[in-house]
Scaffold this motif. Structure first.
Motif, short mmCIF file in Angstrom:
data_model
loop_
_atom_site.label_atom_id
_atom_site.label_comp_id
_atom_site.label_asym_id
_atom_site.label_seq_id
_atom_site.Cartn_x
_atom_site.Cartn_y
_atom_site.Cartn_z
N HIS A 109 0.85 -1.20 0.00
CA HIS A 109 0.00 0.00 0.00
C HIS A 109 0.88 1.24 0.00
N PHE A 110 0.68 2.13 -0.98
CA PHE A 110 1.44 3.38 -1.10
C PHE A 110 0.61 4.56 -0.63
N LEU A 111 1.29 5.52 0.00
CA LEU A 111 0.62 6.73 0.45
C LEU A 111 0.41 7.74 -0.67
N ASN A 112 1.31 7.77 -1.64
CA ASN A 112 1.31 8.87 -2.60
C ASN A 112 1.32 8.42 -4.06
N ARG A 113 0.80 7.24 -4.33
CA ARG A 113 0.60 6.84 -5.72
C ARG A 113 -0.58 5.87 -5.76
N PRO A 114 -1.20 5.71 -6.92
CA PRO A 114 -2.36 4.82 -7.00
C PRO A 114 -2.00 3.40 -6.59
N ASN A 115 -2.89 2.75 -5.88
CA ASN A 115 -2.65 1.38 -5.41
C ASN A 115 -3.44 0.38 -6.23
N THR A 116 -2.80 -0.73 -6.50
CA THR A 116 -3.45 -1.83 -7.20
C THR A 116 -3.96 -2.82 -6.17
N ILE A 117 -5.24 -3.04 -6.18
CA ILE A 117 -5.83 -3.97 -5.22
C ILE A 117 -6.09 -5.29 -5.94
N GLY A 118 -5.19 -6.23 -5.72
CA GLY A 118 -5.35 -7.54 -6.33
C GLY A 118 -5.74 -8.57 -5.28
N GLU A 119 -5.89 -9.80 -5.73
CA GLU A 119 -6.22 -10.86 -4.79
C GLU A 119 -5.00 -11.22 -3.96
#
Length: 619
Positions: free
Chosen positions: A258-268
């Motif tokens: 999980h990143f604070l300052n960039r888009p996060n990829t939520i995968g399985e």
């Protein structure tokens, strides 16, 4: 000197014939020079390979040939030692005017040891060109040098071997040995054919001029051995050596970072199996310092970390493996006389690195100890290991324990080697995108480390609640504006802590007490296993696409930490590998995110305190 270079029992008659040809070995001349061998009725080549080469018997002539002798040799079309070595009398005489007589004899007795050149390297052009053409024909991709760590899948070794021999013969070439890629191509082909002795000869021809021998004094910088790679547990079980299965976590779930300052990829969340650890005792084996490589005999190499050849994007972790050809490896090591009757190995690939040592290596011993095993053995460690790791060993074992530092690439023979296989997985992949399965940390390893630290953990010291982890004396992933970042965090109430200057016990106390930690990615993050559940961890990273952040997210999940990443501005090209590029942090942005995190945590903590406790109902 080493005495495990050849294993005659492993060779077919065909391979022995090839070795005889490669050595330009004259059986008749050997018996004439050493008549005592004739009385033993032993085949001269077998005697030389098993005894003679170690006794300093040298059957080749080292005198400068007369013009008549040279002419006679050319007319007979016989290859000599001079031809194989490519010795050029006129070149040597001009290149080394300090040598005034019998130049070939000087080269054999002194020049090889002194790394003098026997010929002009430009003389290799024809055989080098031939080599690249043939490798290209067989779809073996490489650039202009085979003298580096490479992996190959060779589907038709005999055809490759025949092509190399035939093309050289057709062109009338006798390729010279030293630093000539023709011999490395031959070595690769022999490895693919399972001709381990012939392959080892070719590797040493390239690096050491000729077969390593006391007479030449050309083995002290390292010899190359070739063998089939075996998984350690399977090999030990086949030999009926003692092996015991140990209980440990069997799988691990790997979340996305999980990143604070960039888009996060939520995968399985992926669930991956972990290795089953085994404890065992290996008999009469050779270890190579600074690695996990174990040599069982001349051509049997025990190594668990060479991934499937179908996945060639992963890099070879052992620095002393030169080539991996199918399931065969060429390995360099330096022979020593060190012998230990009984020992437990705490050596591993990258085993000097604090993170890998704490997370991967130390838990193997802790697991053995928990099962009442290997408690009183001598301990073998990497000579490059830090003072901190040494202190940990003394903390665990006591000051009376016998600990031997093994030099990098040096051999140590062990009569009985106590050994535990890995609990975790660490695949090196810096040139391609990481996979969630590359680095898998065993929850059992984390549990063992927490048990080790339990007596030193503490809470409630205000000074240690907001921690900035400082990386000093580092050459990669440097935070260029570190000092400005440090000043900002100190104003925000953080305490500047350098783990490199602290004892192991002090590190445990600081990390176990912390409520929030800000840290650059580095080895000190192994200490996150000592944090209490709920600790906030902000990791500053350069954000390179091939960097693996899964394993820290996974470790945080095991330890129940709130770990997040903050991507800095990467200074592209500041290092050879993008994963090591330096970076600059946006200080104001980082401050805002940290304040949001701490405010949110404080609100949650106050809310939990206000909630009334549920009454206990007694039955």
């Amino acid at each position: 000197m080493y005495k495990n270079f050849f294993d005659i029992s492993a060779y077919t008659d065909e391979e022995l014939a090839v070795i005889e040809k490669l050595l330009v070995f004259d059986k008749k001349a050997y018996l004439e020079k050493f008549p005592d061998v004739a009385n033993t009725k032993t085949d001269p080549l077998i005697h030389f390979l098993t005894q003679g080469m170690y006794e300093g018997r040298f059957p080749w002539s080292i005198n400068t040939q007369t013009a008549q002798e040279q002419q006679a040799r050319l007319l007979s079309s016989q290859t000599s030692l001079r031809d194989i070595l490519g010795f050029d009398e006129e070149f040597y005489k001009k290149q080394y005017p300090d040598v005034t007589q019998n130049h070939f004899r000087h080269f054999i007795l002194n020049g090889i040891r002194e790394n003098r050149l026997p010929f002009n390297f430009n003389d290799n052009v024809d055989s080098e060109t031939l080599t690249w053409n043939i490798l290209s024909r067989f779809n073996i991709a490489c650039d202009n040098s085979l003298d580096r760590q490479l992996r190959f899948e060779v589907k038709n070794g005999p055809a490759l071997l025949q092509a190399l021999f035939d093309e050289a013969s057709k062109k009338g070439l006798v390729p010279k040995t030293y630093r000539n890629n023709y011999w490395l191509a031959l070595a690769i082909a022999f490895s693919a054919c399972g001709y381990f002795g012939a392959s080892a000869l070719c590797y040493n021809y390239f690096f050491n001029y000729f077969l390593p021998m006391p007479h030449l004094n050309n083995w002290r910088e390292g010899v190359y051995v070739v063998g089939k790679i075996h998984k350690i547990v399977q090999f030990a079980q086949n030999r009926r050596w003692f092996v015991k299965k140990l209980s440990a976590a069997s799988s691990i779930s790997v979340p996305d970072p999980h990143f604070l300052n960039r888009p996060n990829t939520i995968g399985e969340v992926e669930i991956h199996p972990l290795p089953t650890p085994y404890y065992g005792i290996l008999e009469n084996v050779v270890l190579i310092g600074g690695s996990a490589m174990i040599i069982a005999n001349s051509h049997d190499l025990l190594y668990d970390h060479l991934d499937d050849t179908t996945d060639n994007t992963s890099e070879i972790k052992c620095h002393y493996i030169l080539h991996a050809v199918n399931n065969v490896c060429a390995v360099k090591y330096t022979y020593t006389d060190l012998y230990v009757p009984e020992a437990f190995s705490l050596m591993h690939d990258h085993g000097h690195n604090y993170f890998h040592w704490i997370i991967e290596v130390l838990p193997r011993y802790l697991l053995a100890r928990k099962n009442g095993l290997a408690c009183n053995a001598t301990f073998l460690i990497d000579e490059k290991i830090g003072k901190l790791q040494e202190a940990v060993i003394r903390l665990i074992l006591g000051n009376d324990a016998i600990v031997i530092k093994v030099a990098r690439n040096a051999s140590v023979k062990v009569g009985k080697l106590h050994w535990v296989s890995d609990l975790s997985i660490n695949t090196v992949r810096t040139l391609q995108l990481p996979k969630k399965s590359d680095i898998l940390i065993s929850p059992t390893a984390v549990e063992l480390l927490k048990e080790l630290a339990a007596d030193h953990a503490m809470q409630g010291i205000a000074k240690y609640e907001r921690i900035l982890i400082t990386r000093t004396n580092v050459e990669f992933r440097r935070l260029v504006n570190r000092e400005l970042c440090r000043e900002m965090l100190i104003r925000e109430g953080f305490w500047d802590f350098d783990p490199g200057r602290a004892s192991f016990e002090e590190q445990i106390r600081v990390f176990s007490n912390a409520k929030i930690i800000v840290s650059e990615a580095g080895a000190a993050q192994a200490n996150l296993v000592f944090c209490r559940p709920g600790t906030i961890v902000v990791v500053l990273v350069n954000g390179y696409k091939n960097s693996n952040y899964f394993y820290l997210a996974e470790m945080a999940q095991i330890a129940k930490l709130k770990l997040v990443f903050f991507e800095c501005f990467r200074l592209d090209g500041s290092h050879e590998l993008g994963v090591h590029d330096d970076m600059i942090v946006n200080i104001s942005d980082l401050r805002n995110h940290i304040n949001n995190l701490t405010n949110s945590a404080s609100s949650t903590e106050r809310r939990e305190k206000r909630q009334p406790k549920q009454p206990t109902i007694l039955s």
